[in-house]
Design an enzyme around this catalytic site. Structure first.
Site, mmCIF file in Angstrom:
data_model
loop_
_atom_site.group_PDB
_atom_site.id
_atom_site.type_symbol
_atom_site.label_atom_id
_atom_site.label_comp_id
_atom_site.label_asym_id
_atom_site.label_seq_id
_atom_site.Cartn_x
_atom_site.Cartn_y
_atom_site.Cartn_z
ATOM 1 N N LYS A 31 10.163 -2.436 14.813
ATOM 2 C CA LYS A 31 10.349 -1.047 14.345
ATOM 3 C C LYS A 31 11.437 -0.368 15.184
ATOM 4 O O LYS A 31 12.290 0.348 14.657
ATOM 5 C CB LYS A 31 9.034 -0.265 14.433
ATOM 6 N N SER A 44 7.256 3.764 12.572
ATOM 7 C CA SER A 44 5.849 3.920 12.929
ATOM 8 C C SER A 44 5.714 4.668 14.248
ATOM 9 O O SER A 44 6.560 4.539 15.144
ATOM 10 C CB SER A 44 5.230 2.528 13.082
ATOM 11 N N TYR A 101 5.782 -6.844 16.549
ATOM 12 C CA TYR A 101 5.775 -5.922 15.407
ATOM 13 C C TYR A 101 6.385 -4.582 15.821
ATOM 14 O O TYR A 101 7.281 -4.051 15.162
ATOM 15 C CB TYR A 101 4.337 -5.726 14.882
ATOM 16 N N TYR A 107 0.820 -1.222 0.000
ATOM 17 C CA TYR A 107 0.000 0.000 0.000
ATOM 18 C C TYR A 107 0.854 1.273 0.000
ATOM 19 O O TYR A 107 0.752 2.112 -0.908
ATOM 20 C CB TYR A 107 -0.892 -0.066 1.242
ATOM 21 N N VAL A 125 -16.850 -0.106 17.165
ATOM 22 C CA VAL A 125 -16.014 0.998 17.662
ATOM 23 C C VAL A 125 -15.442 0.539 18.999
ATOM 24 O O VAL A 125 -16.182 0.275 19.949
ATOM 25 C CB VAL A 125 -16.837 2.295 17.815
HETATM 26 C C1 UD1 Z 1 -2.416 -0.034 14.221
HETATM 27 C C2 UD1 Z 1 -1.375 -0.721 15.023
HETATM 28 C C3 UD1 Z 1 -0.066 0.001 14.810
HETATM 29 C C4 UD1 Z 1 0.301 -0.047 13.346
HETATM 30 C C5 UD1 Z 1 -0.827 0.522 12.517
HETATM 31 C C6 UD1 Z 1 -0.551 0.205 11.060
HETATM 32 C C7 UD1 Z 1 -2.499 -1.729 16.957
HETATM 33 C C8 UD1 Z 1 -2.684 -1.700 18.429
HETATM 34 N N1 UD1 Z 1 -1.746 -0.750 16.431
HETATM 35 O O1 UD1 Z 1 -2.534 1.327 14.679
HETATM 36 O O2 UD1 Z 1 0.947 -0.606 15.569
HETATM 37 O O3 UD1 Z 1 1.472 0.702 13.123
HETATM 38 O O4 UD1 Z 1 -2.078 -0.081 12.852
HETATM 39 O O5 UD1 Z 1 -1.521 0.751 10.251
HETATM 40 O O6 UD1 Z 1 -2.990 -2.613 16.274
HETATM 41 N N2 UD1 Z 1 -10.778 0.925 15.563
HETATM 42 C C9 UD1 Z 1 -12.099 0.646 15.824
HETATM 43 N N3 UD1 Z 1 -12.704 -0.384 15.130
HETATM 44 C C10 UD1 Z 1 -12.038 -1.127 14.192
HETATM 45 C C11 UD1 Z 1 -10.682 -0.820 13.922
HETATM 46 C C12 UD1 Z 1 -10.076 0.216 14.645
HETATM 47 O O7 UD1 Z 1 -12.748 1.281 16.665
HETATM 48 O O8 UD1 Z 1 -12.626 -2.054 13.602
HETATM 49 C C13 UD1 Z 1 -10.134 2.040 16.303
HETATM 50 C C14 UD1 Z 1 -8.932 1.600 17.105
HETATM 51 O O9 UD1 Z 1 -9.341 1.193 18.395
HETATM 52 C C15 UD1 Z 1 -8.085 2.879 17.100
HETATM 53 C C16 UD1 Z 1 -8.429 3.541 15.766
HETATM 54 O O10 UD1 Z 1 -9.647 2.960 15.350
HETATM 55 O O11 UD1 Z 1 -8.494 3.721 18.139
HETATM 56 C C17 UD1 Z 1 -7.366 3.291 14.708
HETATM 57 O O12 UD1 Z 1 -7.124 1.888 14.619
HETATM 58 P P1 UD1 Z 1 -6.168 1.246 13.525
HETATM 59 O O13 UD1 Z 1 -6.565 1.706 12.171
HETATM 60 O O14 UD1 Z 1 -6.143 -0.231 13.752
HETATM 61 O O15 UD1 Z 1 -4.751 1.883 13.814
HETATM 62 P P2 UD1 Z 1 -3.899 1.892 15.187
HETATM 63 O O16 UD1 Z 1 -4.447 0.957 16.180
HETATM 64 O O17 UD1 Z 1 -3.718 3.309 15.583
#
Ligand code: UD1
Length: 348
Positions: free
Chosen positions: A156, A127, A152, A14, A228
């Site tokens: 990094k 990251s 992971y 990506y 969420v």
């Molecule tokens: C995640 C990884 C991070 C990595 C990055 C790569 C974790 C804990 N962290 O970051 O190490 O570098 O992806 O892209 O996995 N959320 C929801 N519902 C969902 C998915 C996500 O509520 O179905 C929320 C999460 O709780 C978070 C936010 O959305 O608060 C962003 O989530 P996400 O896109 O997975 O990124 P990170 O967790 O910040």
């Protein structure tokens, strides 16, 4: 004068596909190397169609030193951008050795091969995960790194340290300039969005872990509803805050970083930059922003927090602005539209 040639590893993914487009548009020749273990050749086709160039794709496992050496014999690289890595946090907990072997091993082989061939400029994909939950927000590059909460995340940090130490040991201070190694680590916050052409974008395998692909698949009816994760955080609406950076802006940060090293040959030090917008956005703000930008509904329910998630993480972007002259320019609305365009064309 011939163009400078940049090797991008992990090239069919990506972030790399967008970065390859940005490099080619900036006048670089690009060679994409990937073993396709976690990505598809379709991304390379997208890069070729957008840029109208026949960008070379080499199927190489960067952990295979003999294969890398053979690649460096065939091309004269001026620099490399190292993306090749596995990135699923949960999987890394279940299969740590696979993560250490691939993510750390491939970076070591790349650096060793670069040294062997006198290639001196490297950008490493790091990251914001290295900050964990920062004590003070926004996070600056001087904020302490927190103990990684997954293999992971650990990879990094380890790769950042490897680069720092290698640059310190092999820089050319007091020696011939040709022998120096220069390195920049870019700490990405949360990359989202797709190229405006919708020819390249994020292609998650199976059920998405990340928020935006889950939102777009829910809007498209592939998933029934978004979960969420937590609405009891100490944030304005109770949902977690992140710094969502447009993938095209992020791609340009790499062009700037590689250019900084190529154009200032006196530069010796290892550098780290935050690549984000500096603006915190909550999960619900993103969901509703997506609905508004695209005129679609995203059904959701609130569920428990996801273990290991930070409450709030966003970037101080001052250093990238002052030193690299880079800053994010796309609006969140533009970015969320591009995510939806990409999801919609996937059905075709
Ligand atoms: C995640 C990884 C991070 C990595 C990055 C790569 C974790 C804990 N962290 O970051 O190490 O570098 O992806 O892209 O996995 N959320 C929801 N519902 C969902 C998915 C996500 O509520 O179905 C929320 C999460 O709780 C978070 C936010 O959305 O608060 C962003 O989530 P996400 O896109 O997975 O990124 P990170 O967790 O910040």
């Amino acid at each position: 004068m011939s163009n400078k040639t940049i090797l991008v590893t992990g090239g069919a993914g990506y972030i790399v596909s967008h970065t390859s487009v940005a490099l080619i548009e900036a006048g670089y020749d690009v060679v994409i190397a990937d073993d396709l273990s976690n990505s598809s050749a379709g991304a390379v086709d997208g890069v070729r169609r957008i840029t109208g160039t026949d960008v070379p794709f080499e199927r190489v496992d960067c952990n295979d030193r003999a294969a890398l050496r053979e690649l460096f014999e065939r091309y004269r690289f001026d620099g490399a951008i190292h993306f090749a890595a596995f990135k699923a946090v949960g999987e890394s907990v279940d299969e740590p050795l696979k993560y250490y072997d691939n993510n750390v091993g491939s970076f070591l082989s790349l650096l060793e091969t670069m040294r062997l061939f006198g290639v001196r400029n490297v950008v490493f994909s790091s990251s914001a995960t290295v900050y964990g939950q920062p004590d003070v927000l926004p996070a600056t590059e001087a904020s302490p790194r927190k103990p990684a909460n997954s293999p992971y995340g650990a990879t990094k940090q380890i790769c950042e340290d490897i680069l720092r130490d290698a640059v310190a040991a092999y820089n050319s201070a007091g020696g011939p300039e040709e022998e120096g190694l220069r390195g920049i680590a870019l700490r990405y916050f949360n990359p989202i969005g797709a190229h405006p052409s919708a020819l390249i974008g994020e292609l998650p395998r199976g059920v998405p872990n990340n928020l935006i692909p889950y939102i777009t698949q829910t809007a498209a009816g592939i998933r029934a509803e978004l979960s969420v994760f937590g609405d009891d955080y100490h944030t304005p609406d109770g949902t977690a805050l992140r710094d969502y950076i447009d993938i095209n802006d992020l791609a340009l940060a790499h062009v700037t970083a590689i250019g900084r090293m190529l154009n200032d040959r006196q530069r010796q030090n290892y550098e780290v930059f935050n690549i984000g917008t500096g603006v915190p956005v909550s999960v619900l703000e993103l969901v509703h922003g997506f609905e508004r930008a695209n005129g679609v509904k995203v059904p959701y329910k609130i569920v428990a927090r996801r273990p290991g998630d930070a409450e709030a993480v966003w970037a101080d972007t001052t250093l990238a602005a002052t030193e690299l002259g880079w800053r994010a320019t796309r609006t969140l609305e533009q970015t969320l539209r591009s995510s939806w365009r990409w999801e919609q064309q996937l059905k075709k």
